[in-house]
Motif scaffolding. Structure first.
Motif, PDB file in Angstrom:
ATOM      1  N   ALA A 203       0.830  -1.208   0.000  1.00  9.15           N
ATOM      2  CA  ALA A 203       0.000   0.000   0.000  1.00  9.15           C
ATOM      3  C   ALA A 203       0.864   1.258   0.000  1.00  9.15           C
ATOM      4  O   ALA A 203       0.559   2.225  -0.713  1.00  9.15           O
ATOM      5  N   ILE A 204       1.930   1.265   0.762  1.00 10.82           N
ATOM      6  CA  ILE A 204       2.825   2.424   0.798  1.00 10.82           C
ATOM      7  C   ILE A 204       3.506   2.611  -0.550  1.00 10.82           C
ATOM      8  O   ILE A 204       3.639   3.738  -1.040  1.00 10.82           O
ATOM      9  N   ALA A 205       3.928   1.523  -1.178  1.00 10.36           N
ATOM     10  CA  ALA A 205       4.572   1.615  -2.487  1.00 10.36           C
ATOM     11  C   ALA A 205       3.603   2.144  -3.548  1.00 10.36           C
ATOM     12  O   ALA A 205       3.978   2.988  -4.370  1.00 10.36           O
ATOM     13  N   VAL A 206       2.367   1.677  -3.522  1.00  9.93           N
ATOM     14  CA  VAL A 206       1.375   2.153  -4.485  1.00  9.93           C
ATOM     15  C   VAL A 206       1.072   3.634  -4.257  1.00  9.93           C
ATOM     16  O   VAL A 206       0.980   4.420  -5.208  1.00  9.93           O
ATOM     17  N   ALA A 207       0.942   4.035  -2.990  1.00  7.21           N
ATOM     18  CA  ALA A 207       0.676   5.438  -2.678  1.00  7.21           C
ATOM     19  C   ALA A 207       1.835   6.326  -3.127  1.00  7.21           C
ATOM     20  O   ALA A 207       1.621   7.405  -3.690  1.00  7.21           O
ATOM     21  N   ALA A 208       3.074   5.885  -2.894  1.00  4.21           N
ATOM     22  CA  ALA A 208       4.237   6.663  -3.316  1.00  4.21           C
ATOM     23  C   ALA A 208       4.298   6.774  -4.841  1.00  4.21           C
ATOM     24  O   ALA A 208       4.618   7.845  -5.379  1.00  4.21           O
ATOM     25  N   LEU A 209       3.985   5.700  -5.545  1.00  2.12           N
ATOM     26  CA  LEU A 209       3.984   5.728  -7.002  1.00  2.12           C
ATOM     27  C   LEU A 209       2.909   6.673  -7.534  1.00  2.12           C
ATOM     28  O   LEU A 209       3.160   7.434  -8.474  1.00  2.12           O
ATOM     29  N   MET A 210       1.734   6.675  -6.906  1.00  2.00           N
ATOM     30  CA  MET A 210       0.665   7.578  -7.338  1.00  2.00           C
ATOM     31  C   MET A 210       1.049   9.034  -7.093  1.00  2.00           C
ATOM     32  O   MET A 210       0.774   9.902  -7.928  1.00  2.00           O
ATOM     33  N   MET A 211       1.682   9.323  -5.960  1.00  2.00           N
ATOM     34  CA  MET A 211       2.112  10.691  -5.667  1.00  2.00           C
ATOM     35  C   MET A 211       3.201  11.128  -6.638  1.00  2.00           C
ATOM     36  O   MET A 211       3.210  12.271  -7.108  1.00  2.00           O
TER      37      MET A 211
END
Length: 57
Positions: A9-17
């Motif tokens: 979840a953190i990796a996906v959020a960082a990629l989206m940002m």
């Protein structure tokens, strides 16, 4: 399992940002290379500020 889900979840959020920030810069008229450089400089500056505050300098 929970740890793997949290990391994902953190990796996906960082990629989206990252994508959102770079695409916003490109939409403002910057080239892709300049947008990546600007984004990297902003992130490095933020990390540097947090590091300086945490180390008590």
């Amino acid at each position: 399992m929970k740890k793997l889900l949290l990391v994902t979840a953190i990796a996906v959020a960082a990629l989206m940002m990252f994508y959102g920030g770079v695409s916003a810069l490109v939409n403002q008229g910057h080239g892709l290379g300049k947008a990546l450089l600007t984004f990297t400089a902003v992130i490095a500056g933020g990390v540097g500020l947090v590091w300086m505050v945490k180390s008590g300098r």
